[in-house]
Design an enzyme around this catalytic site. Structure first.
Site, PDB file in Angstrom:
ATOM      1  N   HIS A   1      -3.526  30.263   9.158  1.00 36.42           N
ATOM      2  CA  HIS A   1      -4.183  31.474   9.633  1.00 36.42           C
ATOM      3  C   HIS A   1      -5.603  31.493   9.105  1.00 36.42           C
ATOM      4  O   HIS A   1      -5.846  31.102   7.969  1.00 36.42           O
ATOM      5  CB  HIS A   1      -3.460  32.718   9.110  1.00 36.42           C
ATOM      6  CG  HIS A   1      -2.119  32.939   9.737  1.00 36.42           C
ATOM      7  ND1 HIS A   1      -1.067  33.513   9.077  1.00 36.42           N
ATOM      8  CD2 HIS A   1      -1.676  32.651  10.969  1.00 36.42           C
ATOM      9  CE1 HIS A   1      -0.035  33.581   9.892  1.00 36.42           C
ATOM     10  NE2 HIS A   1      -0.376  33.065  11.042  1.00 36.42           N
TER      11      HIS A   1
ATOM     12  N   ASP B   1      -1.334  30.329  16.860  1.00 36.30           N
ATOM     13  CA  ASP B   1      -2.797  30.418  16.910  1.00 36.30           C
ATOM     14  C   ASP B   1      -3.296  31.506  17.849  1.00 36.30           C
ATOM     15  O   ASP B   1      -4.355  31.389  18.455  1.00 36.30           O
ATOM     16  CB  ASP B   1      -3.422  29.063  17.313  1.00 36.30           C
ATOM     17  CG  ASP B   1      -2.909  27.956  16.425  1.00 36.30           C
ATOM     18  OD1 ASP B   1      -2.822  28.185  15.204  1.00 36.30           O
ATOM     19  OD2 ASP B   1      -2.557  26.888  16.946  1.00 36.30           O
TER      20      ASP B   1
HETATM   21  P1  IMP Z   1       5.842  21.130  13.117  1.00 42.48           P
HETATM   22  O1  IMP Z   1       6.166  22.594  13.088  1.00 42.48           O
HETATM   23  O2  IMP Z   1       4.832  20.729  12.095  1.00 42.48           O
HETATM   24  O3  IMP Z   1       7.086  20.300  13.086  1.00 42.48           O
HETATM   25  O4  IMP Z   1       5.163  20.820  14.527  1.00 42.48           O
HETATM   26  C1  IMP Z   1       5.872  20.949  15.757  1.00 42.48           C
HETATM   27  C2  IMP Z   1       4.969  21.476  16.869  1.00 42.48           C
HETATM   28  O5  IMP Z   1       4.636  22.836  16.593  1.00 42.48           O
HETATM   29  C3  IMP Z   1       3.627  20.751  16.992  1.00 42.48           C
HETATM   30  O6  IMP Z   1       3.246  20.753  18.348  1.00 42.48           O
HETATM   31  C4  IMP Z   1       2.673  21.619  16.189  1.00 42.48           C
HETATM   32  O7  IMP Z   1       1.348  21.466  16.610  1.00 42.48           O
HETATM   33  C5  IMP Z   1       3.219  22.995  16.507  1.00 42.48           C
HETATM   34  N1  IMP Z   1       2.956  23.996  15.460  1.00 42.48           N
HETATM   35  C6  IMP Z   1       3.641  24.207  14.314  1.00 42.48           C
HETATM   36  N2  IMP Z   1       3.140  25.225  13.628  1.00 42.48           N
HETATM   37  C7  IMP Z   1       2.115  25.701  14.334  1.00 42.48           C
HETATM   38  C8  IMP Z   1       1.204  26.793  14.141  1.00 42.48           C
HETATM   39  O8  IMP Z   1       1.237  27.546  13.174  1.00 42.48           O
HETATM   40  N3  IMP Z   1       0.260  26.953  15.125  1.00 42.48           N
HETATM   41  C9  IMP Z   1       0.216  26.170  16.224  1.00 42.48           C
HETATM   42  N4  IMP Z   1       1.040  25.147  16.446  1.00 42.48           N
HETATM   43  C10 IMP Z   1       1.985  24.918  15.507  1.00 42.48           C
HETATM   44 MG    MG Z   2      -2.781  28.812  13.307  1.00 45.55          MG
END
Ligand code: IMP
Ligand code: MG
Length: 333
Positions: free
Chosen positions: A43, A13
């Protein structure tokens, strides 16, 4: 410039979508290719009066001359992908690698409960369980899915032959350095390696074929979900500073802290970054909103940028001054 890799320097982000859409429009790459985890990424791209929320396609799709590709390291949710292909008018120029893994209902269910949901704070998108199955060698691949057959391609060959023809390619990372499975705040991380090397492996780009690595830092740090965030501000302080944000995928409020120079230094090291893109300068310095040249920035904002360059020893070449793709300062040579 032939190959440029864009990665996140903090916890995702950082505003990569906006930077990538600017680069896609300005540099006219023949290809923009996405690496990274899967539809856990979100995004936001704003162009004129249109706002796009993207989870599967690369955010460089705005340039209609550019092929949009997804590398074999990315896991795909076919439903989300097909909807984006339709909504974003990329049909005819989109290619999904035949070896992309496929997220199914069971993965989404596993990701929406238990430790993944409660302890790790996953996005519930099924990305982690699908990657776990990929490691078990049981995950289905894109080539097994009839619905995707019109869009299948050999992404590593496409990008490497474009490079042989001296065309520009833009490689789009997702998530951020400290969500990396290897280099992040384990276990509070995503299910993939997401630094520049990992992103390149996802799309089939060898380490000697990378020309520029642009690392994206937001002007402050945010984190969504659980896991450590050094010097975290209270929700009241975040709101007072005007830094309140909500996740693109989950809608959860993002936690925030000041710009963290130590984290940024480590991110520069891990990604061998050659340039810095600094986003949301307008959120810290309201007087910089919409500016498109460095000279127009306030002294205070210039001092902040200089401090980043002095401490990190990498030039700040792109500066975001508002949500629109046009609200940017481009100081690249
Ligand atoms: P997962 O990737 O859905 O397994 O989430 C694991 C951790 O990564 C969590 O804390 C999510 O909030 C974070 N996370 C995964 N993808 C993103 C992203 O694109 N932006 C921000 N946080 C992410
Ligand atoms: Mg994002």
């Amino acid at each position: 410039m032939p190959s440029t890799v864009v990665v996140g320097g903090f916890f995702g982000d950082e505003g990569k979508g906006k930077i990538i859409s600017h680069l896609a429009l300005k540099d006219n790459p023949s290809i923009v290719v996405r690496g990274g985890a899967g539809p856990n990424a979100g995004h936001t791209v704003r162009n004129g009066n249109k706002i796009y929320k993207i989870r599967m396609l690369p955010s460089g799709f705005l340039n209609k001359n550019t092929k949009v590709l997804i590398g074999p390291g990315v896991v795909i949710n076919p439903e989300i992908l097909l909807k984006e292909i339709k909504d974003f008018e990329v049909s005819g120029r989109v290619f999904i690698d035949m070896n992309c893994g496929i997220i199914e209902e069971t993965h989404i269910r596993q990701d929406s409960k238990g430790d993944l949901k409660e302890k790790i704070g996953s996005t519930g998108s099924g990305t982690g369980p699908a990657n776990a199955e990929r490691a078990m060698r049981t995950l289905k691949l894109a080539k097994d899915f009839t619905l995707l057959s019109d869009y299948l391609g050999d992404v590593p060959s496409l990008i490497n032959s474009a490079l042989n023809d001296n065309e520009n390619i833009l490689v789009e990372g997702t998530q951020g350095t400290f969500l990396s499975l290897w280099h992040g705040t384990y276990p509070y991380v995503t299910s993939k390696e997401v630094t520049a090397s990992g992103i390149c492996a996802d799309v089939g780009l060898g380490p000697k074929n990378v020309d520029e690595v642009i690392i994206v830092f937001k002007s402050y740090v945010t984190r969504v979900g659980t896991g450590p965030l050094e010097n975290e501000l209270t929700p009241e302080d975040v709101s007072e500073k005007g830094w309140s944000e909500f996740g693109t995928v989950t809608g959860r409020p993002r936690r925030a802290s000041e710009f963290n120079f130590e984290l940024a230094k480590r991110a520069i090291m891990l990604n061998s970054a050659t340039q810095i893109a600094l986003t949301k300068l307008d959120v810290r310095f309201a007087e910089c909103t919409g500016k498109t040249s460095y000279e127009e920035l306030s002294d205070e904002a210039k001092l902040f940028i200089k401090k980043i360059e002095d401490e990190l020893r990498v030039p700040v070449t792109l500066i975001g001054t508002g949500p629109d793709t046009s609200e940017i300062i481009d100081r690249r040579k």
